[in-house]
Design a protein around this motif. Structure first.
Motif, mmCIF file in Angstrom:
data_model
loop_
_atom_site.group_PDB
_atom_site.id
_atom_site.type_symbol
_atom_site.label_atom_id
_atom_site.label_comp_id
_atom_site.label_asym_id
_atom_site.label_seq_id
_atom_site.Cartn_x
_atom_site.Cartn_y
_atom_site.Cartn_z
ATOM 1 N N ASN A 61 0.840 -1.183 0.000
ATOM 2 C CA ASN A 61 0.000 0.000 0.000
ATOM 3 C C ASN A 61 0.881 1.240 0.000
ATOM 4 O OD1 ASN A 61 -2.429 -1.483 0.144
ATOM 5 N ND2 ASN A 61 -2.196 -1.701 2.353
ATOM 6 N N LYS A 110 1.587 4.931 1.018
ATOM 7 C CA LYS A 110 1.193 5.849 2.080
ATOM 8 C C LYS A 110 1.253 7.301 1.613
ATOM 9 C CE LYS A 110 0.086 6.348 6.496
ATOM 10 N NZ LYS A 110 -1.142 5.742 7.049
ATOM 11 N N VAL A 111 2.342 7.662 0.960
ATOM 12 C CA VAL A 111 2.539 9.036 0.487
ATOM 13 C C VAL A 111 2.821 9.003 -1.006
ATOM 14 C CG1 VAL A 111 3.925 11.139 0.696
ATOM 15 C CG2 VAL A 111 3.472 9.728 2.728
ATOM 16 N N GLU A 163 3.746 2.277 2.710
ATOM 17 C CA GLU A 163 3.556 2.353 4.147
ATOM 18 C C GLU A 163 4.463 1.346 4.860
ATOM 19 O OE1 GLU A 163 -0.381 1.363 5.378
ATOM 20 O OE2 GLU A 163 -0.353 -0.639 4.493
ATOM 21 N N LYS A 164 4.797 1.697 6.086
ATOM 22 C CA LYS A 164 5.540 0.820 6.993
ATOM 23 C C LYS A 164 6.943 0.485 6.495
ATOM 24 C CE LYS A 164 1.222 -1.239 8.642
ATOM 25 N NZ LYS A 164 0.447 -2.472 8.866
ATOM 26 N N VAL A 167 -1.558 11.939 0.971
ATOM 27 C CA VAL A 167 -1.302 11.099 2.137
ATOM 28 C C VAL A 167 -2.548 10.268 2.378
ATOM 29 C CG1 VAL A 167 -0.780 11.034 4.599
ATOM 30 C CG2 VAL A 167 0.304 12.765 3.149
ATOM 31 N N ASP A 168 -2.403 8.954 2.288
ATOM 32 C CA ASP A 168 -3.567 8.057 2.344
ATOM 33 C C ASP A 168 -4.638 8.488 1.342
ATOM 34 O OD1 ASP A 168 -2.519 6.376 4.308
ATOM 35 O OD2 ASP A 168 -3.245 7.661 5.936
ATOM 36 N N LYS A 186 -0.777 12.631 12.614
ATOM 37 C CA LYS A 186 -0.338 11.665 11.603
ATOM 38 C C LYS A 186 1.154 11.723 11.323
ATOM 39 C CE LYS A 186 -3.139 9.974 8.649
ATOM 40 N NZ LYS A 186 -4.084 9.681 7.556
ATOM 41 N N GLU A 238 1.855 7.983 12.403
ATOM 42 C CA GLU A 238 2.080 6.924 11.427
ATOM 43 C C GLU A 238 3.296 7.205 10.556
ATOM 44 O OE1 GLU A 238 -1.504 6.493 9.147
ATOM 45 O OE2 GLU A 238 -2.761 6.731 10.929
ATOM 46 N N ILE A 239 3.622 8.484 10.385
ATOM 47 C CA ILE A 239 4.688 8.896 9.472
ATOM 48 C C ILE A 239 5.736 9.687 10.240
ATOM 49 C CG2 ILE A 239 5.251 10.225 7.396
ATOM 50 C CD1 ILE A 239 2.300 9.828 6.539
ATOM 51 N N LYS A 274 6.680 1.879 11.163
ATOM 52 C CA LYS A 274 6.251 3.217 10.761
ATOM 53 C C LYS A 274 6.578 3.449 9.285
ATOM 54 C CE LYS A 274 5.171 4.646 14.982
ATOM 55 N NZ LYS A 274 3.777 5.014 15.369
ATOM 56 N N THR A 275 5.941 4.455 8.696
ATOM 57 C CA THR A 275 6.368 4.960 7.401
ATOM 58 C C THR A 275 7.367 6.078 7.686
ATOM 59 O OG1 THR A 275 4.203 4.482 6.423
ATOM 60 C CG2 THR A 275 5.642 6.023 5.232
#
Length: 340
Positions: free
Chosen positions: A5, A7-8, A56-57, A90-91, A110, A187-188, A219-220
């Motif tokens: 996925n 994320k950014v 992400e992550k 973002v998302d 976030k 998350e980021i 984390k991202t």
């Protein structure tokens, strides 16, 4: 590689500094470079048509020399800098279209940022610095204190809660900055040259702490650096900028084995390839199957060379994360990769 996925998303981003950036934007889009733009129009090209998907992550490293645009780029993600053109998602939500309230919440909840010069409040104690983001979020004082203490302990600063930043070494101050960023449970994480002001041994130690925490927290992380060794150690994906433009992106394997141009090749020529190149990047298909010894494709050559040398026919099978055979690597292939 598994599908991830995103994320950014950075889409066709431009940043021009000057009195009338919109006016000179068409000139940049038509191919005018950074030196000519400055000489003829007294504008500075910060970012030039950069597009980048950040999963992400994962740890996304953005690197380049001074003036390449890397710090400018990261400051667009939380809109500390407004772009001349382009999008930041973002998302899936366009940061450029956020209201002031939405943007404030993005920065509070976030995203967290870790700065090169630590960015600590010198008049506040370590525990107060770590609690700061939680206070901004409106977290109850007792809960904020509890969460802050957890991260102070995790980064190895137990016993320093009542010290001021000025009483700590540079490495310890940066641990405070990292604890503060993690305490908000964002998350980021945006890390702008976060370790570059530290001595080499302390810097390596901070990298190790970050990698250990990332193994647990997932984390991202968008990590800015000018140091290739740091980029190769930390980055699951690496993007290299020059004069505001994205020259190459990929994992360490791709950057080292397939440099996009002489600029990238010059960057990578002096690194220890044995500690960077992993077997999955060298594996070739084995049409008739393989019944010899196998090793994980994530193994670096430094660890794999003795295994390959002792294997029958000096060849090993290479497996993916599921244990499936993806090909083989022989000793001659491994040696060529080391000396390419």
């Amino acid at each position: 590689m598994t599908e991830e996925n995103i994320k950014v998303q950075i889409r066709n981003l431009y940043k021009i500094f000057g009195n009338n950036p919109k006016k000179v934007l068409p000139l940049v889009k038509d191919g005018m470079g950074k030196p000519e733009l400055l000489d003829k129009h007294n504008h500075v090209l910060g970012i030039q048509d950069v597009s980048l998907d950040i999963p992400e992550k994962r740890i996304q490293v953005i690197m380049g020399l001074s003036g390449s645009g890397k710090s400018t780029l990261i400051r667009h993600v939380n809109r500390l800098i407004e772009p001349t053109a382009g999008e930041i998602l973002v998302d899936g939500e366009d940061v450029m279209k956020m209201s002031d309230d939405q943007l404030r919440d993005l920065r509070r909840f976030k995203m967290s940022m870790v700065f090169q010069k630590f960015g600590l409040l010198p008049h506040r104690l370590v525990e107060e610095n770590v609690q700061y983001g939680l206070t901004i979020q409106g977290v109850d004082e007792s809960e904020a204190k509890k969460r802050a203490q957890h991260w102070i302990d995790r980064v190895g600063l137990s016993g320093y809660e009542r010290h001021y930043p000025g009483q700590l070494s540079g490495g310890m101050q940066q641990r405070v900055g990292l604890a503060r960023a993690l305490a908000t449970d964002a998350e980021i994480l945006l890390m702008d040259e976060a370790f570059s002001a530290l001595d080499p041994l302390i810097r390596f130690d901070m990298q190790s702490i970050l990698l250990e925490l990332q193994d647990e927290l997932h984390k991202t992380i968008i990590f800015i650096t000018h140091d290739l060794d740091e980029a190769l150690r930390l980055g699951e994906n690496i993007a290299i900028l020059r004069d505001g433009a994205l020259i190459q992106e990929g994992d360490a394997q791709e950057i080292v084995l397939k440099p996009a141009d002489d600029y990238i090749a010059d960057f990578t020529k002096d690194i220890n390839r044995a500690k960077v190149i992993r077997l999955y990047g060298l594996a070739t298909a084995t049409p008739n199957g393989f019944d010899g010894p196998t090793v994980d494709g994530d193994m670096v050559l430094d660890e794999a060379m003795p295994v390959i040398n002792e294997a029958p026919d000096r060849t090993v099978g290479v497996t993916d994360e599921t244990g499936k055979l993806i090909g083989t690597v022989d000793l001659s292939t491994a040696i060529r990769a080391l000396h390419a």
